[in-house]
Design a protein around this motif. Structure first.
Motif, PDB file in Angstrom:
ATOM      1  N   LYS A 350       4.584  19.239  36.606  1.00 50.69           N
ATOM      2  CA  LYS A 350       5.487  18.025  37.146  1.00 50.69           C
ATOM      3  C   LYS A 350       4.921  17.073  35.897  1.00 50.69           C
ATOM      4  O   LYS A 350       3.716  16.783  35.643  1.00 50.69           O
ATOM      5  CB  LYS A 350       5.128  17.422  38.306  1.00 50.69           C
ATOM      6  CG  LYS A 350       6.382  16.533  39.004  1.00 50.69           C
ATOM      7  CD  LYS A 350       5.997  16.035  40.142  1.00 50.69           C
ATOM      8  CE  LYS A 350       4.766  14.815  40.114  1.00 50.69           C
ATOM      9  NZ  LYS A 350       4.266  14.668  41.515  1.00 50.69           N
ATOM     10  N   SER A 351       5.888  16.734  35.211  1.00 52.59           N
ATOM     11  CA  SER A 351       5.667  15.853  33.981  1.00 52.59           C
ATOM     12  C   SER A 351       5.288  14.325  34.491  1.00 52.59           C
ATOM     13  O   SER A 351       6.132  13.834  35.311  1.00 52.59           O
ATOM     14  CB  SER A 351       6.661  15.931  32.655  1.00 52.59           C
ATOM     15  OG  SER A 351       6.417  14.990  31.889  1.00 52.59           O
ATOM     16  N   MET A 352       4.364  13.654  33.940  1.00 49.12           N
ATOM     17  CA  MET A 352       4.144  12.358  34.377  1.00 49.12           C
ATOM     18  C   MET A 352       5.042  11.364  33.654  1.00 49.12           C
ATOM     19  O   MET A 352       5.215  10.180  33.947  1.00 49.12           O
ATOM     20  CB  MET A 352       2.514  11.884  34.154  1.00 49.12           C
ATOM     21  CG  MET A 352       1.571  12.822  34.665  1.00 49.12           C
ATOM     22  SD  MET A 352       1.616  12.589  36.514  1.00 49.12           S
ATOM     23  CE  MET A 352       1.121  10.939  36.559  1.00 49.12           C
ATOM     24  N   ARG A 353       5.398  11.878  32.592  1.00 51.52           N
ATOM     25  CA  ARG A 353       6.004  11.079  31.635  1.00 51.52           C
ATOM     26  C   ARG A 353       7.490  10.885  31.982  1.00 51.52           C
ATOM     27  O   ARG A 353       8.281  12.037  32.264  1.00 51.52           O
ATOM     28  CB  ARG A 353       5.788  11.693  30.132  1.00 51.52           C
ATOM     29  CG  ARG A 353       6.652  11.206  28.830  1.00 51.52           C
ATOM     30  CD  ARG A 353       5.995  11.973  27.988  1.00 51.52           C
ATOM     31  NE  ARG A 353       6.593  13.231  27.966  1.00 51.52           N
ATOM     32  CZ  ARG A 353       7.765  13.428  27.281  1.00 51.52           C
ATOM     33  NH1 ARG A 353       8.629  12.349  26.932  1.00 51.52           N
ATOM     34  NH2 ARG A 353       8.547  14.545  27.412  1.00 51.52           N
ATOM     35  N   ALA A 355      11.493  10.252  30.406  1.00 50.40           N
ATOM     36  CA  ALA A 355      12.350  10.588  29.076  1.00 50.40           C
ATOM     37  C   ALA A 355      12.107   9.497  28.258  1.00 50.40           C
ATOM     38  O   ALA A 355      11.932   8.229  28.684  1.00 50.40           O
ATOM     39  CB  ALA A 355      13.533  10.921  29.152  1.00 50.40           C
ATOM     40  N   GLN A 356      11.819   9.790  26.806  1.00 54.88           N
ATOM     41  CA  GLN A 356      11.430   8.781  25.795  1.00 54.88           C
ATOM     42  C   GLN A 356      10.381   8.107  25.837  1.00 54.88           C
ATOM     43  O   GLN A 356      10.001   7.065  25.240  1.00 54.88           O
ATOM     44  CB  GLN A 356      12.702   7.646  26.016  1.00 54.88           C
ATOM     45  CG  GLN A 356      14.229   8.321  25.565  1.00 54.88           C
ATOM     46  CD  GLN A 356      14.200   8.872  24.270  1.00 54.88           C
ATOM     47  OE1 GLN A 356      13.865   8.619  23.210  1.00 54.88           O
ATOM     48  NE2 GLN A 356      14.668  10.293  24.447  1.00 54.88           N
ATOM     49  N   GLU A 357       9.403   8.467  26.972  1.00 57.00           N
ATOM     50  CA  GLU A 357       7.929   7.589  26.946  1.00 57.00           C
ATOM     51  C   GLU A 357       6.997   8.630  26.159  1.00 57.00           C
ATOM     52  O   GLU A 357       7.111   9.702  25.993  1.00 57.00           O
ATOM     53  CB  GLU A 357       7.663   7.644  28.386  1.00 57.00           C
ATOM     54  CG  GLU A 357       7.236   6.338  28.728  1.00 57.00           C
ATOM     55  CD  GLU A 357       6.851   6.279  30.071  1.00 57.00           C
ATOM     56  OE1 GLU A 357       6.234   5.134  30.733  1.00 57.00           O
ATOM     57  OE2 GLU A 357       6.876   7.265  30.968  1.00 57.00           O
ATOM     58  N   THR A 358       6.231   7.655  25.978  1.00 61.31           N
ATOM     59  CA  THR A 358       4.874   8.457  25.266  1.00 61.31           C
ATOM     60  C   THR A 358       4.279   9.192  26.389  1.00 61.31           C
ATOM     61  O   THR A 358       4.203   8.780  27.564  1.00 61.31           O
ATOM     62  CB  THR A 358       4.001   7.382  24.685  1.00 61.31           C
ATOM     63  OG1 THR A 358       3.119   7.962  23.602  1.00 61.31           O
ATOM     64  CG2 THR A 358       3.288   6.597  25.407  1.00 61.31           C
ATOM     65  N   PRO A 359       3.393  10.001  25.998  1.00 70.61           N
ATOM     66  CA  PRO A 359       2.597  10.793  27.030  1.00 70.61           C
ATOM     67  C   PRO A 359       1.678   9.883  27.802  1.00 70.61           C
ATOM     68  O   PRO A 359       1.103   9.128  27.150  1.00 70.61           O
ATOM     69  CB  PRO A 359       1.761  11.833  26.228  1.00 70.61           C
ATOM     70  CG  PRO A 359       2.497  12.181  24.979  1.00 70.61           C
ATOM     71  CD  PRO A 359       3.177  10.909  24.668  1.00 70.61           C
ATOM     72  N   ARG A 360       1.522  10.310  28.899  1.00 66.11           N
ATOM     73  CA  ARG A 360       0.732   9.521  30.130  1.00 66.11           C
ATOM     74  C   ARG A 360      -0.728  10.102  30.112  1.00 66.11           C
ATOM     75  O   ARG A 360      -1.422   9.355  30.948  1.00 66.11           O
ATOM     76  CB  ARG A 360       1.478   9.098  31.265  1.00 66.11           C
ATOM     77  CG  ARG A 360       2.685   8.288  31.082  1.00 66.11           C
ATOM     78  CD  ARG A 360       3.475   8.129  32.254  1.00 66.11           C
ATOM     79  NE  ARG A 360       2.615   7.589  33.428  1.00 66.11           N
ATOM     80  CZ  ARG A 360       2.771   6.286  33.992  1.00 66.11           C
ATOM     81  NH1 ARG A 360       4.115   5.805  33.592  1.00 66.11           N
ATOM     82  NH2 ARG A 360       2.100   5.877  35.007  1.00 66.11           N
ATOM     83  N   ARG A 361      -0.649  11.413  29.983  1.00 68.71           N
ATOM     84  CA  ARG A 361      -1.972  11.765  30.205  1.00 68.71           C
ATOM     85  C   ARG A 361      -2.493  12.769  28.863  1.00 68.71           C
ATOM     86  O   ARG A 361      -1.684  13.139  28.130  1.00 68.71           O
ATOM     87  CB  ARG A 361      -1.640  13.313  31.351  1.00 68.71           C
ATOM     88  CG  ARG A 361      -1.413  12.947  32.485  1.00 68.71           C
ATOM     89  CD  ARG A 361      -2.608  12.107  33.231  1.00 68.71           C
ATOM     90  NE  ARG A 361      -2.346  11.662  34.609  1.00 68.71           N
ATOM     91  CZ  ARG A 361      -2.003  10.422  34.900  1.00 68.71           C
ATOM     92  NH1 ARG A 361      -1.898   9.405  33.868  1.00 68.71           N
ATOM     93  NH2 ARG A 361      -2.005   9.934  36.207  1.00 68.71           N
ATOM     94  N   ALA A 441      -3.051  12.792  21.598  1.00 71.05           N
ATOM     95  CA  ALA A 441      -2.842  13.285  20.218  1.00 71.05           C
ATOM     96  C   ALA A 441      -2.192  11.962  19.431  1.00 71.05           C
ATOM     97  O   ALA A 441      -1.550  11.124  20.024  1.00 71.05           O
ATOM     98  CB  ALA A 441      -1.682  14.319  20.382  1.00 71.05           C
TER      99      ALA A 441
END
Lengths: 441, 251
Positions: A350-353, A355-361, A441
């Motif tokens: 499950k992605s935390m982010r 759409a269009q958002e920067t990585p949250r992890r 990153a």
């Protein structure tokens, strides 16, 4: 006799303290080696070994030849041996002590035992003493008494032991090692020393094994090659596979990797006289129906083989695959598990982010390292003795610890970007202590 | 007879997996300079200056995503302690399905190189990432050549990710120096931004760019800072990070 008087008589006598653990270890080593004669080997401490050779003696040219071979080999290793072969374990044990080299024909246990002292039965010393006091000094005399009499006086367990010794009751020995479902072996007249021959033998044995496995529709998950050295040392090499395998070429390759990666190389000494291949754990392995779209399956299989090879060389604990875990604690949200045990299943990540958002992890996660926040107008923190000036900051994302698992202070996470554009993941515990847990990153 | 052969050829072309057949994989904006894209079955070196390891990891992850297929990621034990472990959650955020990853932890550099050779013999892989830290005599011209040859044979791409190292011998197809670059001002953070310097390129000249990785689309995009960056910083100082932190503390 006191040690002093012994020394007085034999001045050159060498005295050594008994080392029971070392004796026990030696006995276990010998038991391992005896495994080359029969799979059923039991310890009879302090100095005995019991082998169930039912159905194995013909491989050595008869019982007498087998016994002689065993004795000769042990003598060559520097041991004083007494041995006997009888219908029951207790009888064999007794006869080995009192009539070395005797082979009792089947059904003649009672006759062979009759002349032995009652101690030979291996009874409780108190019972043996009681038998002696009752005038029953030989096994034959004990046998001549009636069952009821003996049971009344010495208990049922004594009678059971007597019956076992005479072959009237069945007491199988309890073998040390579980008998593997599959085993193939090759015995050499001349001990082999070169690695090439060893590997060729393994390949050949794998070929035999593969045929049997195929007949039963199974594949091996765990295999062991056992090398019996002529001087009694036994080495075992185990390899594991991620999926049931029975391809001799693959198995040979896994053992080749394993041999090549041994920290303590397989020292052949004067050579190995028996090499055995055992499949310790097998699973059902169906032959895949080949279809046009088999390239994905073939790829998957190739990856499995790669994982097995890497695991054979570097150890299964070093080849890992990720699995998601159902928790919101960042460091526990995934686990890297040995790839051979974590098949590549389609578990949901499950992605935390959004759409269009920067990585949250963060991409790289570390053990939380304390950082110090520096006072001042701008946010600055010191991590690993470098001061980072924060240009951007986002947060907090509050993550509470799971009180039902491991209670702890909840954490307020911040994403911070320093002047060089490096992005960090920091959190503050309730007590206002700051930690850095990851780098983006 | 020739007709049959042609038919077989067309059928083969239909059945061939499209991704694997391509010799180069597009990197968008950089395709021109790379003569059509990043070459498969070659060695690409990615160098990170100290403290920019995460950025280089991100760039390598981006390339691995572009290359597709399963990824064998080889890293040394202590490097993981020093620079952190690869987080499945973080890789997922960048767009790499963690199920595609096989992680190998090795005790030393010799093992890393040996394992890489094993990985390169497995054509089912998309790429092999070798994560190394510092310099070593083991990483000599022979080692590079071996990797290049093995990659060429199987078509698996090597991404040699080197931390705190100096660009040495030039056997790599491309060599990239990666630093983190600041994101644009405004509420929107955007994807990871890299200051990319293409130091060596067998297919053409080098160059440097600021690229943003789009986590949603899985592509590198050109990234421009607003024309006058300094002004934006001061404009944003109305609500400086310190103020923000103070607000939060008060709350």
């Amino acid at each position: 006799m006191a040690l002093a008087s012994v020394h007085a008589r034999v001045p050159a006598l060498k005295v050594m303290a008994a080392n029971e653990p070392a004796d026990a270890k030696l006995l276990r080593r010998l038991a391992d080696w005896c495994d080359s004669f029969s799979p059923f080997v039991a310890l009879d401490p302090p100095q005995g070994l019991l082998l169930d050779v039912t159905g194995a003696s013909h491989l050595f040219g008869g019982e007498l030849a087998m016994l002689e071979r065993l004795r000769a080999a042990l003598k060559k290793q520097g041991f004083a041996v007494t041995a006997a072969l009888a219908g029951s374990a207790i009888a064999a044990r007794a006869l080995a002590r009192y009539c070395d080299g005797l082979i009792v024909p089947s059904g003649a246990d009672q006759a062979a035992m009759a002349g032995l002292p009652v101690e030979a039965l291996g009874l409780d010393p108190a019972i043996a003493q009681a038998l002696r006091k009752a005038g029953l000094k030989k096994v034959g005399q004990v046998v001549s008494r009636s069952r009821a009499e003996l049971t009344a006086r010495f208990g049922a367990s004594m009678v059971f032991r007597l019956d076992s010794a005479l072959g009237k009751a069945e007491t199988p020995i309890s073998p040390r090692l579980k008998l593997p479902p599959y085993r193939v072996e090759r015995r050499f007249a001349e001990p082999v020393v070169t690695e090439n021959i060893m590997l060729a033998t393994i390949k050949q044995l794998a070929g035999h094994l593969s045929k049997t496995l195929e007949e039963r529709g199974e594949g091996a998950r765990m295999l062991e090659a056992v090398f019996f050295r002529a001087d009694g040392l036994v080495r075992r090499l185990a390899v594991q596979t991620g999926a049931p395998t029975r391809d001799p070429a693959i198995l040979e390759r896994l053992f080749r990797e394993k041999l090549g990666a041994l920290a303590d190389p397989l020292d052949p000494g004067f050579g190995f006289d028996l090499i055995r291949l055992e499949a310790l754990h097998t699973e059902v392995c169906r032959r895949e129906a080949s279809d046009l779209d088999s390239s994905a399956a073939a790829d998957e299989k190739e990856i499995c083989t790669l994982i097995d090879r890497l695991a054979a060389r570097f150890g299964g604990h070093r080849v890992l695959r990720f699995r998601p875990s159902d928790t919101h604690i960042p460091e526990n949200a995934f686990a890297a598990l040995p790839a051979q045990y974590a098949p590549n299943n389609k578990l949901a990540w499950k992605s935390m982010r959004a759409a269009q958002e920067t990585p949250r992890r963060p991409l790289r996660l570390m053990l939380p390292e304390p950082v110090s926040m520096l006072p001042g107008e701008v946010v600055r923190f010191r991590w690993r003795s470098v001061v980072h000036v924060v240009r951007r900051l986002e947060g907090p994302e509050r993550i509470a610890m799971e009180w039902w698992r491991a209670p702890g202070p909840s954490r307020d996470y911040f994403r911070m970007e320093d002047e060089e554009g490096r992005r960090f993941w920091l959190y503050r515990e309730e007590g206002a202590r700051w930690f850095l847990q990851g780098v983006f990153a | 007879m020739t007709g049959t052969k042609e038919k077989i050829a067309t059928l083969r072309a239909v059945l061939a997996p499209t991704g694997r057949a391509q010799k180069r994989v597009s990197l968008g904006r950089l395709d021109g300079i790379l003569n059509g894209g990043l070459r498969r079955g070659a060695l690409h070196e990615i160098i990170a200056p100290a403290s920019h390891e995460a950025a280089a990891t991100g760039f390598a992850t981006g390339l691995a995503i572009r290359l597709g297929g399963p990824v064998l990621w080889i890293a040394r034990d202590y490097a993981l302690l020093e620079h952190g472990v690869q987080a499945a959650t973080g890789l997922l955020e960048l767009g790499l399905d963690p199920a595609r990853l096989i992680l190998l932890r090795v005790p030393d550099m010799a093992s890393a190189l040996r394992a890489a050779m094993d990985g390169l013999s497995c054509a089912a892989l998309g790429s092999v990432v070798i994560e190394l830290s510092g310099e070593s005599k083991l990483l000599n011209l022979v080692a590079y050549r071996k990797l290049v040859l093995a990659a060429g044979d199987s078509g698996v791409t090597v991404l040699l990710l080197r931390f705190s190292a100096w660009p040495g011998i030039g056997v790599a197809e491309t060599r990239w120096l990666i630093r983190a670059a600041g994101s644009a001002e405004g509420d929107h953070w955007g994807g990871p931004v890299f200051a990319v310097e293409l130091q060596r390129n067998r297919a053409g000249p080098g160059g440097s760019w600021i690229l943003e990785w789009s986590c949603d689309d899985g592509v590198f995009r050109d990234f421009w800072w607003p024309a006058d960056r300094g002004a934006v910083v001061s404009a944003a100082s109305e609500r400086s990070p310190a103020a923000a932190l103070a607000d939060i503390s008060a709350a």
